[in-house]
Scaffold this active site. Structure first.
Site, mmCIF file in Angstrom:
data_model
loop_
_atom_site.group_PDB
_atom_site.id
_atom_site.type_symbol
_atom_site.label_atom_id
_atom_site.label_comp_id
_atom_site.label_asym_id
_atom_site.label_seq_id
_atom_site.Cartn_x
_atom_site.Cartn_y
_atom_site.Cartn_z
ATOM 1 N N ASP A 37 -104.408 7.716 -37.331
ATOM 2 C CA ASP A 37 -105.684 8.416 -37.392
ATOM 3 C C ASP A 37 -106.160 8.811 -35.999
ATOM 4 O OD1 ASP A 37 -108.180 9.140 -38.928
ATOM 5 O OD2 ASP A 37 -109.036 7.665 -37.549
ATOM 6 N N GLU A 57 -102.224 12.395 -37.267
ATOM 7 C CA GLU A 57 -103.353 13.279 -37.542
ATOM 8 C C GLU A 57 -103.851 13.756 -36.184
ATOM 9 O OE1 GLU A 57 -107.922 13.599 -38.930
ATOM 10 O OE2 GLU A 57 -107.126 11.934 -37.795
#
Length: 733
Positions: free
Chosen positions: A407, A460
């Site tokens: 993330d 990401e």
């Protein structure tokens, strides 16, 4: 002349007082057995005891109260025997073992590796680990507690096994490793505990264990001793995983927030219900929003407090293993969101862990993330890097997870991420790149791929940082795949336009192919796109109910046939109308409506087509797998392209984002022969209008768009068709 009777090994009074208070850095130097003066001195801290007896296989010796609750006894001989303590309080006697008679459970090699930041199985030595030792008086089971707190003056372990009073369970400092350790006999799996840490400022802090393998159910914050008793049944999956390259195969991902997919389900409930659903809809993988323990459910797991503990909201860590095991036995891979970029400031967790900035960077311009009100890890500190790198391998090895989606990578790469001038500090070369975070990501990726063959590391990353999926040997970050945020943003922006206006935005729907092979991409429509006022996919489509559903079906067809892997957030597979909220279940009642069931059936058939058609995924990573057939039909809101594999029939895709059909549109074809309509998003079974091509079209030798072959087709409104050649590629294709 009579020899003098042996005396206890002497300890000065100030040291005894510090031991009694639980503030001495090396309680094992005083407590427990010590050989000297021809005898074994045994000291034990038993405040408020009326009597203490040291019992061995050959007899018992009464201990004498020495000072401040410290009792001392002399055992004959110079060999330390196995012994127990009989302690009497108010007429009640209990037999206990002595924590201070055991050698350190953290070995010198372990300490060296921790200092170097190279302990790749850190969870096996730090945290709470159940151990068993043989002994003359019987087998001893207990738990070894070990924690890194280099700036602490003293550390004690407290829990329900000592009434949360830590003085009798002070830990020893293991020198310059910064590790504190204590083996506590009798503490078994299920015990709750924390560490009490005396900082340099003289204040005690109670902290959850950074390497706890289990926790209480939030909002309670204690760590829990865990001993796995799970037996895996996914040997076939794991063997095959190690032998294949998942980056080059079909990958369609169902992104799930466990707490709101269907509320009230445990890991074991999900193991059956989620597995059955994913199997029916045909996804190859599920991706779980962060499972690591987090104090606030509204963070969706992205503010982690216990990186090594699956959240206890849904059960025991072995129950989470059961979920992964069930998915694997059904042939479904598991991707886990992982959050190494930042952590929350809760005072009972990682923040200011030993009274200093330990896990976080001490410089506020580097150690705080203003967007999320969190701390940023100190990626340049070897022990912190070790904590995170080992955590990645922990999930891959201990829980058989098949991939980690990392993330907020962009927030790690840039020192000025979400910061104004003057709010960030340049690197040693004056640049904005976070060199320490880059090095950490490279190390984490390289270690994960080396230790767990067949897994994926997925970034990401929302910027144009070069080489995200390039190997570390070529100075890349070393990820296997990257979320294509550009494709997602351009596509959704285009689709929000009314069809009559889309001609003016045609470049947004074609631009992705300009950079499609700059990285190895996943095409995501993630949870972030259906929350915080953005609305669902259904809600973002213009038009009436029918047009909205048709738009969703067309988008899914376009996504599933575009180069790259696929990811869809739960609920969008049946065009949920309402925006997602973590506080409630998905709108499963929508499936009472045949039109929403039609979208679900459309997606299920797309997954089946995708898996069965190698041309849609075999050459995802090379321009050889894609060719435009018509990219400039802006006035028609239409795209046509061909997907190609190796020695496999090509697939031609025509997508119409206009609200009207195109009758008799001539599609250029890469070869002659019969072309089967393998998919039509406008099929009546999906709730469409049924505009199609009666199952197949025949190529004609009519040159169109510089192609020698073409055919007239019916292109449905707000729909897509996929034509698959009956034959493998022709020599003159």
């Amino acid at each position: 002349m009579t020899a003098a009777a042996p005396s206890p090994v002497p300890v000065d009074h100030d040291t005894l007082r510090a031991v009694a208070a639980g503030t001495f850095y090396d309680p094992h130097a005083v407590l427990g057995p010590h050989v000297g003066d021809g005898a074994v001195t045994v000291r034990t801290l038993r405040p408020l005891a009326d009597r203490v007896v040291v019992t061995t296989a050959t007899g018992s010796v009464d201990a004498q109260h020495e000072s401040d609750g410290v009792w001392v006894a002399l055992l004959p001989g110079t060999v330390v025997p196995d012994y127990r303590l009989e302690v009497t309080y108010g007429g009640h006697t209990t037999t206990v073992d002595d924590p201070y008679r055991f050698l350190p459970t953290v070995q010198e090699l372990d300490r060296h590796l921790v200092r170097e930041g190279r302990h790749e199985q850190l969870w096996q030595v730090l945290g709470a680990n159940v151990h068993t030792y043989p002994g003359q008086l019987g087998e001893v089971r207990g738990t070894s507690f070990a924690v890194w707190a280099p700036n602490a003056r003293a550390v004690r372990v407290v829990g329900d096994f000592n009434h949360w009073q830590g003085a009798t369970h002070a830990m020893r400092s293991l020198g310059d490793s910064g590790i504190w350790e204590l083996f506590v006999p009798g503490v078994e799996a299920g015990a709750r505990y924390k560490y009490e840490i005396l900082g340099a400022d003289g204040s005690w802090r109670q902290k959850a264990d950074p390497l706890a393998k289990g926790t209480e159910v939030p909002p309670a914050t204690a760590s829990v001793v865990v001993e796995s008793r799970f037996t895996w049944s996914d040997d076939a999956w794991m063997t095959a995983r190690a032998e294949r390259d998942p980056h080059t195969g079909p990958l369609s991902v169902y992104e799930v927030h466990l707490g709101s997919w269907r509320q009230g389900l445990s890991y074991r409930d999900l193991a059956h219900q989620l597995t059955e659903y994913v199997l029916e809809t045909g996804f190859t993988h599920v991706e779980l929003l962060p499972v690591a323990e987090h104090p606030f459910g509204g963070s969706w797991g992205y503010q982690v407090s216990s990186y090594y503990a699956p959240t206890s909201r849904f059960g025991h860590p072995d129950d989470f293993r059961y979920l992964v095991d069930c998915l694997h036995r059904a042939g479904i891979g598991v991707i886990l969101d992982w959050v190494p970029a930042h952590f929350p400031k809760d005072e009972w967790a990682l923040a200011q862990f030993d009274g200093t900035a330990l896990y976080e960077h001490p410089d506020p311009l580097l150690g705080e993330q203003p967007d999320w009100g969190t701390y940023v890890f100190n990626f340049g500190r070897s022990e912190v890097r070790n904590f995170l790198v080992a955590n990645a391998t922990y999930w891959l090895e201990e829980f058989h997870v098949d991939a980690l989606r990392v993330d907020a990578v962009a927030s790690m790469l840039y020192l000025d991420y979400s910061r104004q001038p003057g709010q960030w500090r340049p690197n040693v070369y004056g640049g904005r790149e976070n060199l320490e975070a880059i090095s950490f990501l490279q190390e984490a990726n390289a270690t994960a791929y080396r230790r767990a063959p067949g897994i994926m590391m997925i970034a990401e990353e929302s910027t144009a940082w070069p080489g995200v999926t390039a190997p570390t040997s070529a100075n890349g970050l070393g990820f296997g795949l990257k979320w294509n945020m550009g494709w997602m943003n351009d596509t959704l922006r285009y689709l929000q336009e009314s069809p009559i206006n889309r001609r003016y935005h045609h470049h947004e729907i074609t631009f992705s192919m300009v950079y499609a092979y700059s990285e190895h991409f996943v095409l995501p429509i993630s949870h972030d796109e259906v929350v915080h006022g953005k609305g669902s996919l259904y809600g973002r489509m213009p038009g009436d109910h029918w047009q909205k559903l048709a738009g969703v079906r067309a988008l899914l067809a376009y996504q599933w046939t575009h180069p790259g892997k696929q990811l869809l957030f739960m609920g969008q597979e049946f065009a949920q109308q309402g925006e997602w909220a973590e506080s409630r279940s998905l709108d499963w009642f929508a499936l009472d409506d045949a039109s929403h069931r039609g979208v679900q059936r459309c997606l299920t058939d797309l997954n089946a087509l995708y898996r069965a058609t190698p041309a849609l995924w075999q050459l995802d990573e090379t321009p050889d797998g894609f060719e435009w057939l018509a990219s400039d039909e802006a006035d028609l809101n239409l795209l046509a392209y061909v997907r190609k594999g190796v020695g496999t029939p090509p697939a031609v895709v025509v997508v119409n984002f206009a609200g009207v059909p195109h009758e008799g549109w001539r599609v250029p074809l890469p070869q002659g022969g019969r072309w089967r309509e393998a998919f039509n998003s406008d099929a009546e079974i999906y709730g469409g209008s049924g505009v199609g091509n009666l199952g197949a079209v025949q190529a004609e030798p009519v040159t169109h768009y510089a192609r020698a072959w073409s055919a007239e087709v019916r292109v449905p409104p707000l729909g897509a068709i996929v034509l698959v050649a009956d034959d493998a590629p022709a020599d003159d294709a």
